[in-house]
Design an enzyme around this catalytic site. Structure first.
Site, PDB file in Angstrom:
ATOM      1  N   SER A   8       0.830  -1.200   0.000  1.00 29.23           N
ATOM      2  CA  SER A   8       0.000   0.000   0.000  1.00 29.23           C
ATOM      3  C   SER A   8       0.866   1.252   0.000  1.00 29.23           C
ATOM      4  O   SER A   8       0.488   2.280  -0.552  1.00 29.23           O
ATOM      5  CB  SER A   8      -0.923   0.008   1.228  1.00 29.23           C
ATOM      6  OG  SER A   8      -0.160  -0.032   2.423  1.00 29.23           O
ATOM      7  N   GLY A  40      -5.238  -1.795   5.776  1.00 27.22           N
ATOM      8  CA  GLY A  40      -5.583  -2.558   6.965  1.00 27.22           C
ATOM      9  C   GLY A  40      -7.055  -2.525   7.349  1.00 27.22           C
ATOM     10  O   GLY A  40      -7.648  -3.569   7.642  1.00 27.22           O
ATOM     11  N   CYS A  70       3.847  -6.924   1.818  1.00 21.68           N
ATOM     12  CA  CYS A  70       2.781  -6.391   2.668  1.00 21.68           C
ATOM     13  C   CYS A  70       2.095  -7.554   3.352  1.00 21.68           C
ATOM     14  O   CYS A  70       1.634  -8.481   2.675  1.00 21.68           O
ATOM     15  CB  CYS A  70       1.783  -5.604   1.817  1.00 21.68           C
ATOM     16  SG  CYS A  70       0.311  -5.045   2.697  1.00 21.68           S
ATOM     17  N   THR A  72      -0.761  -7.495   5.083  1.00 25.08           N
ATOM     18  CA  THR A  72      -2.206  -7.452   4.846  1.00 25.08           C
ATOM     19  C   THR A  72      -2.557  -8.031   3.486  1.00 25.08           C
ATOM     20  O   THR A  72      -3.471  -8.853   3.356  1.00 25.08           O
ATOM     21  CB  THR A  72      -2.719  -6.006   4.959  1.00 25.08           C
ATOM     22  OG1 THR A  72      -2.499  -5.528   6.292  1.00 25.08           O
ATOM     23  CG2 THR A  72      -4.211  -5.925   4.650  1.00 25.08           C
ATOM     24  N   CYS A 177       4.463  -6.281  10.691  1.00 28.05           N
ATOM     25  CA  CYS A 177       4.027  -5.383   9.613  1.00 28.05           C
ATOM     26  C   CYS A 177       5.294  -4.890   8.944  1.00 28.05           C
ATOM     27  O   CYS A 177       6.251  -4.495   9.629  1.00 28.05           O
ATOM     28  CB  CYS A 177       3.220  -4.215  10.179  1.00 28.05           C
ATOM     29  SG  CYS A 177       2.858  -2.891   8.991  1.00 28.05           S
TER      30      CYS A 177
END
Length: 275
Positions: A8, A40, A70, A72, A177
């Site tokens: 992102s 998220g 990433c 997510t 993360c």
């Protein structure tokens, strides 16, 4: 050699820098979604839709591999990305480094976004790879957003809040993360206890970069000539590396890439502008 990375936002910087260190001769494509971030809080279907758009923007430049840098996107969109792009373009996901952290024994902490902390995905990883190990899941609200904006005050506040939730006797921390890997030393400084053994932080960037090379049959060559170019794509637009990225050593490393190798590669500039 051309390797693409997607996220992102600036969470892809640690893995991109790891690829650059392993293969300074590789051309890198960084594809992000400043218009659609953060991912998220989005639903799974929304994450998949945004991830596919970001991946397509990268795939248009015919990379030999695509790294989903990433957590997510790896949780929600990896099957969809692989279904669309493979076998033409191998897709490499990112998994929190819970297994190597747990292998060293506990207690350990896992710092992640609130959504990831409460997810069945993370609970499954803990059950599979850290069964019997003392694990504390620590949500870090606002930390990834603060990293994205390179907001030092907000970063410090978010780290302090997460540190208060982290047991003092931990031996290792999983950075769950990719954004957090940009803050490794600041997180270590907030958690290291006087007189205690050096705290071990576990990120995913190095392992994911190495896996990407294996998938395309390439060997690490850190001594190769630094001829690799850099292309930056922001929500489908060719642009410059966002100014906020230069707040981090990984961003500055990438900013020194040989962008002049390709006439249409973006120069480093103020690419953070249109959000």
């Amino acid at each position: 050699m051309k390797i693409a990375l997607m996220d992102s936002g600036t969470g892809l910087l640690p893995t991109a820098a790891a690829v650059r260190r392993l293969r300074p001769d590789a051309d890198l494509i960084l594809s992000t979604d400043p218009d659609g971030m953060p991912w998220g809080p989005r639903t799974s279907d929304d994450v998949i839709a945004h991830a596919l758009e970001v991946a397509r923007a990268a795939a248009a430049h015919a990379p030999e591999a695509l790294i989903v840098a990433c957590n997510t996107a790896s949780v929600h969109a990896l099957p969809a990305l692989r279904a669309e792009l493979e076998p033409a373009i191998p897709v490499i996901g990112t998994v929190p480094a819970i297994k190597p952290a747990a292998a060293g024994g506990g207690p350990i902490a896992i710092w992640a976004t609130p959504a990831t902390t409460g997810s069945p995905y993370q609970r499954d990883l803990i059950e599979r790879f850290a069964h019997g190990v003392d694990v504390t899941a620590v949500p870090c609200p606002g930390l990834a957003d603060a990293v994205e904006q390179a907001d030092d005050a907000a970063i410090d506040a978010a780290i302090e809040a997460a540190a208060r939730l982290t047991p003092r006797d931990i031996r290792a921390v999983v950075l769950g993360c990719t954004h957090y890997e940009l803050l490794a030393e600041r997180i270590r400084a907030a958690l290291q206890q006087p007189g205690a053994p050096a705290l071990t932080l576990h990120g995913s960037a190095e392992a994911v970069a190495a896996q990407a090379l294996r998938r395309i049959g390439a060997e690490p060559a850190p001594a190769a000539a630094p001829t690799g170019g850099l292309r930056v794509i922001l929500s489908g637009r060719t642009a410059g590396l966002p100014t906020a990225a230069l707040a981090y050593a990984e961003g500055r490393l990438l900013a020194g890439s040989g962008t002049d190798r390709a006439a249409d590669a973006a120069l480093v500039g103020d690419g953070a502008g249109r959000r």
